[in-house]
Design a protein around this motif. Structure first.
Motif, PDB file in Angstrom:
ATOM      1  N   LEU A   1       8.640   2.984   6.152  1.00 14.84           N
ATOM      2  CA  LEU A   1       7.902   1.733   6.351  1.00 14.84           C
ATOM      3  C   LEU A   1       6.654   1.982   7.185  1.00 14.84           C
ATOM      4  O   LEU A   1       6.513   1.512   8.318  1.00 14.84           O
ATOM      5  CB  LEU A   1       8.815   0.694   7.003  1.00 14.84           C
ATOM      6  N   ILE A   2       5.738   2.756   6.603  1.00 16.48           N
ATOM      7  CA  ILE A   2       4.473   3.088   7.249  1.00 16.48           C
ATOM      8  C   ILE A   2       3.349   2.916   6.234  1.00 16.48           C
ATOM      9  O   ILE A   2       3.543   3.168   5.037  1.00 16.48           O
ATOM     10  CB  ILE A   2       4.468   4.538   7.784  1.00 16.48           C
ATOM     11  N   PRO A   3       2.174   2.484   6.650  1.00 15.10           N
ATOM     12  CA  PRO A   3       1.061   2.312   5.717  1.00 15.10           C
ATOM     13  C   PRO A   3       0.688   3.614   5.011  1.00 15.10           C
ATOM     14  O   PRO A   3       0.208   3.596   3.871  1.00 15.10           O
ATOM     15  CB  PRO A   3      -0.083   1.827   6.614  1.00 15.10           C
TER      16      PRO A   3
ATOM     17  N   PRO B   1       4.617  -3.807   6.215  1.00 16.32           N
ATOM     18  CA  PRO B   1       4.020  -3.194   7.407  1.00 16.32           C
ATOM     19  C   PRO B   1       2.503  -3.050   7.332  1.00 16.32           C
ATOM     20  O   PRO B   1       1.811  -3.225   8.340  1.00 16.32           O
ATOM     21  CB  PRO B   1       4.714  -1.826   7.483  1.00 16.32           C
ATOM     22  N   SER B   2       1.985  -2.752   6.154  1.00 19.44           N
ATOM     23  CA  SER B   2       0.535  -2.584   6.023  1.00 19.44           C
ATOM     24  C   SER B   2      -0.199  -3.872   6.337  1.00 19.44           C
ATOM     25  O   SER B   2      -1.210  -3.875   7.055  1.00 19.44           O
ATOM     26  CB  SER B   2       0.179  -2.127   4.599  1.00 19.44           C
ATOM     27  N   TYR B   3       0.308  -4.996   5.813  1.00 15.57           N
ATOM     28  CA  TYR B   3      -0.336  -6.276   6.072  1.00 15.57           C
ATOM     29  C   TYR B   3      -0.186  -6.691   7.533  1.00 15.57           C
ATOM     30  O   TYR B   3      -1.101  -7.278   8.128  1.00 15.57           O
ATOM     31  CB  TYR B   3       0.239  -7.352   5.147  1.00 15.57           C
ATOM     32  N   ALA B   4       0.965  -6.374   8.116  1.00 16.62           N
ATOM     33  CA  ALA B   4       1.175  -6.720   9.521  1.00 16.62           C
ATOM     34  C   ALA B   4       0.230  -5.939  10.424  1.00 16.62           C
ATOM     35  O   ALA B   4      -0.389  -6.500  11.341  1.00 16.62           O
ATOM     36  CB  ALA B   4       2.625  -6.453   9.909  1.00 16.62           C
ATOM     37  N   GLN B   5       0.092  -4.659  10.158  1.00 21.44           N
ATOM     38  CA  GLN B   5      -0.743  -3.826  11.016  1.00 21.44           C
ATOM     39  C   GLN B   5      -2.225  -4.113  10.840  1.00 21.44           C
ATOM     40  O   GLN B   5      -3.031  -3.807  11.726  1.00 21.44           O
ATOM     41  CB  GLN B   5      -0.426  -2.350  10.764  1.00 21.44           C
TER      42      GLN B   5
END
Length: 426
Positions: free
Chosen positions: A380-382, A107-111
């Motif tokens: 599933l959060i940065p 999720p971090s890379y996606a956001q």
């Protein structure tokens, strides 16, 4: 499976040297051209050390080059420092085209905008991906990666001790498991279960089984949800089983290594990764013939206990000039043939239940597989990553409860630190 792989799966924050590499082909062509396909192009694929078996790489390379006329270059990466290295590479003009990324890191890379949308790949080859395994690859409703594999915890037990206690079958429910451990305590001199107070990934699994969330939204920010009754129920289950153990309440499963404790032959069972049997065998080769495995039993026989799914996804860099070619690679890599081969050779749980037959003969993996469909991850959060830094407030919470504090008071004790970490800038 190599121990370093699974140890790294659970890690969320890693620091190390910064480096960047990418394709050695500067061509910006992204389309196949006639019968020559993608001839002349080279696709760069980053995989982590221990993830991709040699024969799998060799066979996939041959199939890919035959299909596309392009070359593929696998570059093996080390877990230590990979987050910073990958972050740097994705910000440059020549990133790796395809790369492995930890499921909880996706999720971090996606956001941050580093991952290409793979929605078309999902529709073409991922219609039957296991929902729990695919969940980490979906961010804001979009498919930003493809689920590759997972692994989870099982019960490793000493068959001789269970036989000496008069137990003839493995338990199918949580209550049966508890009664069997009690029987070991009554009828043998063995410690029924070795369960240290801070085996927190098992605790996370229990919260997943209860349908609990470790964080909740408060306005526009995330805060601790440890005071939730469902989290309390998970902790009460942990406490009940931990009371049967002599393990320290303020240490985790690696301090000391629980496999080394089990190797002494005086412990009925422990909850861990399948590779931990190797630690026991290294310490005491004679223990190998006594090691058995079974799925962690849940509240009812029809549903295993919740488990933390550690694993990896495959992603395509948003900055890649070869996204079409990258997707051709993923279609092959994630096909039943190569996903099944990965499961068989690597001993990992594949991304769809129909391929679990490839685990036949691997007792640890076969014990792990039934729980995968009901498994999950940490939030599933940065914002989650800093929570796991030492001293982990969830470990502090667990020890406080095991030493006598009420779950409510223990949750309140760590709430400030928990929320402070969730508020850190990423």
């Amino acid at each position: 499976m190599k121990r370093k792989l699974i140890a790294a799966i659970g890690a969320v924050v890693m620091i190390g040297s910064v480096a960047a590499c990418g394709s050695d082909d500067d061509s910006s062509s992204n389309k196949a051209s006639g019968k020559d396909g993608y001839k002349g192009q080279t696709l760069t694929v980053w995989v982590m050390d221990g993830s991709a078996p040699d024969q799998w790489q060799k066979d996939l390379t041959a199939a890919f080059e035959k299909k596309t006329k392009a070359k593929v270059k696998f570059e093996i990466q080390q877990w230590n420092g990979i987050q910073q290295k990958l972050t740097t590479a994705l910000s440059e003009s020549n990133p790796p085209d395809v790369f492995e990324v930890g499921n909880t890191q996706t999720p971090s890379y996606a956001q941050s905008g580093g991952l290409a949308d793979l929605g078309d790949l999902k529709s073409s080859v991922g219609s039957d991906w296991t929902e729990s395994i695919n969940k980490s690859a979906i961010v804001d409703g979009k498919q930003y990666a493809a689920p590759w594999y997972v692994a989870n915890r099982v019960v490793l037990y000493n068959k001789k001790i269970w036989k000496d206690a008069g137990i003839t079958d493995t338990p199918k429910t949580r209550d049966e498991f508890y009664k069997d451990l009690q029987q070991i305590g009554k009828k043998t001199k063995a410690e029924p279960i070795y369960l240290p107070g801070q085996n927190w990934y098992h605790f996370v699994g229990l919260t997943i089984g209860e349908g609990a969330e470790l964080v909740k939204k408060d306005g526009d920010k995330y805060v601790s949800n440890l005071a939730d009754p469902k989290v309390t129920a998970a902790m009460e289950t942990y406490k009940k089983f931990q009371a049967l153990s002599k393990a320290p309440k303020d240490k985790d499963e690696a301090t000391p290594q629980q496999g080394e404790v089990f190797a002494k032959g005086k412990t009925g069972a422990f909850i861990g990764m399948g590779w931990e049997a190797g630690i026991a065998i290294k310490a005491n080769p004679a223990i190998e013939k006594e090691i058995g495995y079974f799925t962690i039993p849940g509240a009812s026989a029809d549903k295993p206990e919740g488990v933390f799914l550690g694993g990896s996804n495959l992603a395509v860099a948003e900055g890649s000039k070869k996204q079409d070619l990258a997707k051709e690679f993923l279609k092959l890599a994630l096909s039943d043939k190569f996903e099944g081969q990965l499961a068989k050779e690597g001993g990992v749980i594949p991304n769809k239940t129909s391929l679990e037959s490839n685990l036949d003969g691997n007792a640890a993996a076969q014990a792990a597989a039934p729980a995968a469909a009901g498994g999950g991850t940490t939030p599933l959060i940065p914002e989650w990553a800093p929570v796991e830094n030492a001293p982990n407030p969830i470990k502090t919470y667990m020890t406080a409860v095991l030493k006598g504090k009420s779950p409510a008071d223990a949750a309140k004790q760590v709430e400030g630190e928990f929320n402070k970490r969730l508020a850190q800038q990423q």
